[in-house]
Scaffold this active site. Structure first.
Site, short mmCIF file in Angstrom:
data_model
loop_
_atom_site.label_atom_id
_atom_site.label_comp_id
_atom_site.label_asym_id
_atom_site.label_seq_id
_atom_site.Cartn_x
_atom_site.Cartn_y
_atom_site.Cartn_z
N LYS A 86 38.04 47.06 42.42
CA LYS A 86 38.62 46.39 41.26
C LYS A 86 38.67 47.30 40.03
O LYS A 86 39.55 47.17 39.19
CB LYS A 86 37.83 45.12 40.94
CG LYS A 86 38.07 44.04 41.98
CD LYS A 86 37.60 42.69 41.51
CE LYS A 86 38.18 41.58 42.37
NZ LYS A 86 37.64 41.58 43.74
N GLU A 108 41.54 36.13 34.42
CA GLU A 108 41.03 35.01 35.20
C GLU A 108 40.01 35.56 36.17
O GLU A 108 40.09 36.73 36.55
CB GLU A 108 42.18 34.35 35.97
CG GLU A 108 42.53 35.00 37.32
CD GLU A 108 43.07 36.43 37.25
OE1 GLU A 108 43.46 36.87 36.15
OE2 GLU A 108 43.07 37.11 38.29
N SER A 377 36.01 47.64 50.73
CA SER A 377 36.46 47.33 49.37
C SER A 377 35.32 47.25 48.36
O SER A 377 35.51 47.52 47.18
CB SER A 377 37.26 46.03 49.37
OG SER A 377 36.51 44.98 49.95
#
Ligand SMILES: *Cc1c(COP(=O)(O)O)cnc(C)c1O
Length: 410
Positions: A86, A108, A377
């Protein structure tokens, strides 16, 4: 000519008229930085000094021996700052916000990981930051809320609807409409209205660019297959972009099979048969919705994969047959996680472990002279509550109870 923002017939930009100008501005800036090699250079500099890039490609020697098939390599996105891919997206958008001269960001978040990453970026760049989060999720994800607030972000619990991610998305859009002159909306994945899918995919392409170079260096040729978990699809698009042009490399996206595809309690959009085409949240894709277009409740042990839509870019690649989709159930995920910890001393996030499940199922189909890459990830530290619960570890339970009692005593 290809219509801008469309991938086949998926994608688009279905935004309220009041946001037209804001999207126009965003598109202009994005087109500009894409052509400006100094921007990408600045991005690489930032990611190497702040987020441990390039992340390594680890050869999983013990797992490879265990399955006695193709060689297993793991792309280590867990080693990014804040523990997941991210960071690639939020830091990239942060640089863009700086160029646009805006001073405030909103985002969000469901599980809170994107909120933490955005709060980190805002602190580093000196932006004001507001994070919208369903009230339900605020309660479930207390540690992430704690860190966001400590890094200076305002966390707003959303009490509408089901009090989860989709309600937080609606509220973030409402904020943006009111404050668009000063504010940028940092969307968390390769979804939403154009240019977000393309923009987030561009920042995440750093994963695939590195992985392609690294596997050629380490293994001397391209892998047979590349596996990645798919929530919105950003880590998957990140690594897939390194191999999209290489037709011989199979690309496999793994979605949340939850309690099983037949139970309805899952988040399998492209791997299952419960999703259908629709337009929501500003874009067209395959959504888990009922026949009236009402979004269904989804389930996954991994909060980051628990989403009703999926990247329009992936819907297109799925339809064209370029990316194959599979689903991993909650219990398969726990098994793969256990094996990876024991064999390699690596703790994948529950989300990432979905990719491991499918790679493990298929590793022995490959020959000894072939390789596969799993995109890891994120790291699993954040999942200790869920994982310890699944193991039913009694001493962990005792520890939690004891801590709570200490708190009560003050
Ligand atoms: C958020 C998250 C995901 C899901 O998001 P994508 O956009 O599908 O990549 C997957 N893994 C981890 C560790 C995450 O934090």
């Amino acid at each position: 000519m290809k219509k801008k923002g469309y991938y086949g017939h998926w994608g688009g930009a279905f935004v309220p008229e009041v946001l037209f100008e804001t999207f126009k501005e965003l598109n202009v800036f994005f087109e500009e930085v894409k052509k400006d090699s100094s921007f990408w250079h600045e991005y690489l500099q930032l990611m190497s000094s702040y987020s441990c890039r390039p992340t390594p490609l680890t050869y999983a020697e013990n797992l490879s021996k265990h399955f006695a098939g193709g060689h297993i390599y793991i792309k280590r996105e867990d080693l990014n700052h804040t523990g997941a891919h991210k960071a690639n997206n939020v830091m990239g958008q942060g640089l863009l916000v700086k160029r646009m001269g805006k001073k405030r960001v909103i985002a969000e978040t469901g599980a809170g990981q994107h909120g933490v990453a955005t709060a980190t970026m805002a602190a580093k760049f000196g932006f004001d930051c507001t994070i919208y989060m369903g009230e339900e999720d605020v309660q479930r994800q207390r540690p992430n809320v704690f860190w966001m607030e400590k890094m200076g972000a305002t966390v707003v619990p959303v009490t509408d609807g089901s009090k989860t991610l989709k309600d937080a998305i609606n509220e973030a859009f409402r904020d943006w409409v009111t404050n668009m002159d000063s504010t940028h909306y940092v969307l968390g994945t390769v979804c939403g209205p154009h240019p977000f899918p393309e923009m987030v995919a561009w920042f995440q392409s750093i994963i695939g660019i590195e992985a392609r170079e690294q596997i050629l260096q380490a293994f001397g040729k391209l892998p047979d297959r590349v596996y990645a978990c798919v929530g919105g699809g950003s880590n998957a698009m990140g690594i897939f972009q390194g191999f999209l042009q290489d037709e011989q490399v199979g690309l496999v996206g793994v979605e949340a099979g939850g309690k099983g595809l037949s139970t309805g309690e899952h988040a399998a959009r492209l791997a299952g048969s419960d999703a259908s085409p629709g337009v929501a949240q500003g874009y067209k894709t395959m959504f888990l919705q009922d026949s009236d277009g009402q979004m269904l409740d989804t389930h996954s042990v991994a909060a980051g994969l628990d989403y009703i839509g999926v990247s329009p870019i992936l819907s297109d690649l799925w339809e064209k047959g370029r990316v194959r989709f599979a689903a991993a159930t909650d219990s398969e995920v726990m098994e793969a996680l256990d094996l990876t910890m024991k064999k390699e001393g690596i703790i994948p996030a529950l989300e990432s472990a979905h990719g491991f499940v499918q790679a493990f199922k298929e590793a022995s189909d490959l020959g000894r002279d072939e390789a596969l890459i799993i995109n890891m990830s994120g790291r699993g530290d954040k999942d200790i509550f869920t994982i310890a619960n699944a193991y039913g570890d009694p001493s962990w339970k005792e520890f939690i109870i004891e801590r709570a009692e200490q708190y009560k005593k003050g």
